[in-house]
Design a protein around this motif. Structure first.
Motif, PDB file in Angstrom:
ATOM      1  N   GLU A 196      -9.014   0.783   3.061  1.00 54.21           N
ATOM      2  CA  GLU A 196      -7.624   0.299   3.123  1.00 54.21           C
ATOM      3  C   GLU A 196      -6.933   0.780   4.398  1.00 54.21           C
ATOM      4  OE1 GLU A 196      -5.278   0.856  -0.519  1.00 54.21           O
ATOM      5  OE2 GLU A 196      -7.143   0.689  -1.661  1.00 54.21           O
ATOM      6  N   LEU A 197      -7.223   2.010   4.791  1.00 52.24           N
ATOM      7  CA  LEU A 197      -6.626   2.533   6.028  1.00 52.24           C
ATOM      8  C   LEU A 197      -7.147   1.771   7.253  1.00 52.24           C
ATOM      9  CD1 LEU A 197      -6.664   6.375   5.256  1.00 52.24           C
ATOM     10  CD2 LEU A 197      -4.666   4.874   5.325  1.00 52.24           C
ATOM     11  N   MET A 242       0.850  -1.201   0.000  1.00 49.81           N
ATOM     12  CA  MET A 242       0.000   0.000   0.000  1.00 49.81           C
ATOM     13  C   MET A 242       0.887   1.253   0.000  1.00 49.81           C
ATOM     14  SD  MET A 242      -2.876   1.163   2.825  1.00 49.81           S
ATOM     15  CE  MET A 242      -1.896   1.738   4.182  1.00 49.81           C
ATOM     16  N   ASN A 243       0.681   2.103  -0.990  1.00 54.23           N
ATOM     17  CA  ASN A 243       1.361   3.392  -0.975  1.00 54.23           C
ATOM     18  C   ASN A 243       0.529   4.326  -0.094  1.00 54.23           C
ATOM     19  OD1 ASN A 243       2.255   5.972  -1.423  1.00 54.23           O
ATOM     20  ND2 ASN A 243       2.609   5.674  -3.606  1.00 54.23           N
ATOM     21  N   GLU A 244       0.978   4.471   1.143  1.00 51.69           N
ATOM     22  CA  GLU A 244       0.133   5.158   2.121  1.00 51.69           C
ATOM     23  C   GLU A 244      -0.141   6.613   1.760  1.00 51.69           C
ATOM     24  OE1 GLU A 244       0.160   3.959   6.386  1.00 51.69           O
ATOM     25  OE2 GLU A 244       1.001   5.965   6.577  1.00 51.69           O
ATOM     26  N   VAL A 245       0.874   7.290   1.249  1.00 49.04           N
ATOM     27  CA  VAL A 245       0.680   8.708   0.904  1.00 49.04           C
ATOM     28  C   VAL A 245      -0.434   8.834  -0.139  1.00 49.04           C
ATOM     29  CG1 VAL A 245       1.791  10.738  -0.114  1.00 49.04           C
ATOM     30  CG2 VAL A 245       3.078   9.266   1.454  1.00 49.04           C
ATOM     31  N   GLU A 246      -0.405   7.942  -1.090  1.00 49.56           N
ATOM     32  CA  GLU A 246      -1.415   7.942  -2.153  1.00 49.56           C
ATOM     33  C   GLU A 246      -2.800   7.602  -1.592  1.00 49.56           C
ATOM     34  OE1 GLU A 246      -2.934   8.594  -5.645  1.00 49.56           O
ATOM     35  OE2 GLU A 246      -0.807   8.961  -5.223  1.00 49.56           O
ATOM     36  N   VAL A 247      -2.840   6.599  -0.717  1.00 50.27           N
ATOM     37  CA  VAL A 247      -4.121   6.177  -0.133  1.00 50.27           C
ATOM     38  C   VAL A 247      -4.722   7.306   0.699  1.00 50.27           C
ATOM     39  CG1 VAL A 247      -5.214   4.535   1.464  1.00 50.27           C
ATOM     40  CG2 VAL A 247      -3.495   3.727  -0.139  1.00 50.27           C
ATOM     41  N   VAL A 248      -3.869   7.968   1.472  1.00 52.09           N
ATOM     42  CA  VAL A 248      -4.362   9.071   2.306  1.00 52.09           C
ATOM     43  C   VAL A 248      -4.887  10.200   1.407  1.00 52.09           C
ATOM     44  CG1 VAL A 248      -3.662  10.867   3.965  1.00 52.09           C
ATOM     45  CG2 VAL A 248      -2.883   8.513   4.288  1.00 52.09           C
ATOM     46  N   LYS A 249      -4.177  10.451   0.333  1.00 44.64           N
ATOM     47  CA  LYS A 249      -4.603  11.492  -0.612  1.00 44.64           C
ATOM     48  C   LYS A 249      -5.998  11.171  -1.169  1.00 44.64           C
ATOM     49  CE  LYS A 249      -2.680  13.806  -4.660  1.00 44.64           C
ATOM     50  NZ  LYS A 249      -1.674  13.658  -5.706  1.00 44.64           N
ATOM     51  N   ARG A 250      -6.189   9.901  -1.514  1.00 42.80           N
ATOM     52  CA  ARG A 250      -7.499   9.494  -2.038  1.00 42.80           C
ATOM     53  C   ARG A 250      -8.572   9.583  -0.957  1.00 42.80           C
ATOM     54  NH1 ARG A 250      -5.768   3.992  -3.479  1.00 42.80           N
ATOM     55  NH2 ARG A 250      -7.943   3.489  -3.105  1.00 42.80           N
ATOM     56  N   ALA A 251      -8.189   9.206   0.262  1.00 41.34           N
ATOM     57  CA  ALA A 251      -9.155   9.282   1.372  1.00 41.34           C
ATOM     58  C   ALA A 251      -9.583  10.727   1.602  1.00 41.34           C
ATOM     59  CB  ALA A 251      -8.533   8.690   2.641  1.00 41.34           C
ATOM     60  N   LYS A 252      -8.645  11.657   1.455  1.00 50.34           N
ATOM     61  CA  LYS A 252      -8.970  13.083   1.640  1.00 50.34           C
ATOM     62  C   LYS A 252      -9.967  13.565   0.578  1.00 50.34           C
ATOM     63  CE  LYS A 252      -5.768  15.983   3.346  1.00 50.34           C
ATOM     64  NZ  LYS A 252      -4.499  16.656   3.620  1.00 50.34           N
TER      65      LYS A 252
END
Lengths: 84, 192
Positions: free
Chosen positions: B20-21, B1-11
């Motif tokens: 995923e988080l 999981m690319n966390e920075v990318e996932v967080v960006k999508r979550a935002k």
């Protein structure tokens, strides 16, 4: 060995057990522990205490129903179902 | 999981990203709650409240700290609020504990190699749980994050928003208290 030295060493044992293991202060503690039975016993018993606490907190598996309820509360349960 | 990318999508409101988080962090948050509060129901409450806060406030996450630090800070604060409501009885660890007295009066018995001191020993387990629960929240949180969760001193200081020096001081006092409890237990057993 003066009591002040003991006190200083006890304070540094915290760092020694955790981090900065290569720092000069830690090396000083390591050298001291080789020569001082009192501080060595203190170090060993603190270390054993931490190990015991860590061991008894091990292996806590979150029940599956907790995870399911979480997804439901967060309104993400449809996503979870669709992934199955 | 690319966390920075996932967080960006979550935002951006991507529910899949939130999912995923949740998968990545729920077990750790649950365990953290359990270690601070000790009850499964409380741990579940902390887990749910933490993620509800994450969903509500993810816009405020600016990436200056890692997402891990941010979510752990939320979880720890949530656990502390719940702990305060329970008004537990803490033991008073003095601001300037006299380590000299402790090391010179109690340390000479080396029980570290005693085979009966293990987590299968119910008496030892009970004693340690009680001793951990006697720690006031400022000591307990540092001890749980650093010694149980095995986070670094730096991570612990960021999560609790205190200096690294303060983490070390609190950790030292917490360890000292727990060690002394085991020492007392061992001494009493020897006397018997």
């Amino acid at each position: 060995m003066t009591s002040l030295d003991h006190k200083k060493i006890v304070e540094q044992i915290c760092d020694f057990m955790g981090e900065d293991i290569d720092s000069p202060a830690c090396q000083e503690v390591a050298d001291h522990l080789k020569m001082c039975p009192t501080c060595k016993v203190y170090f060993d018993t603190v270390k054993k205490t931490v190990t015991l606490c860590r061991d008894m907190e091990d292996e806590k598996k979150m029940p599956e129903d907790v995870q399911s309820r979480l997804f439901k509360v967060l309104n993400l349960d449809e996503i979870k179902k669709s992934k199955k | 999981m690319n966390e920075v990318e996932v967080v960006k999508r979550a935002k951006q409101g991507d529910q899949q990203a939130f999912s995923e988080l949740v998968n990545a962090y729920s077990e750790r948050i649950y365990n953290l709650g359990l270690r601070i509060l000790r009850k499964k129901e409380d741990a579940e409450d902390i887990l749910q409240e933490t993620f509800l806060t994450v969903i509500q406030k993810i816009d405020m996450f600016d990436g200056r700290s890692s997402f891990f630090t941010w979510i752990y800070r939320i979880a720890t604060n949530t656990a502390l609020m719940k702990l305060r409501k329970k008004k537990p009885q803490y033991i008073d660890l003095p601001d300037n504990p006299d380590f000299q007295e402790s090391i010179e009066s109690k340390v000479f018995i080396d029980w570290s190699q005693d085979a009966s001191l293990n987590v299968q020993n119910a008496e030892v387990k009970k004693l340690l749980y009680e001793a951990i629960d006697e720690l006031s929240e400022i000591y307990k949180t540092v001890f749980v994050l650093r010694d149980i969760e095995q986070l670094s001193i730096k991570e612990t200081s960021k999560i609790l928003n205190i200096t690294e020096e303060n983490v070390k001081i609190r950790l030292r006092r917490a360890r000292q208290h727990l060690r002394d409890k085991l020492s007392e237990y061992f001494s009493e057993r020897v006397v018997k």
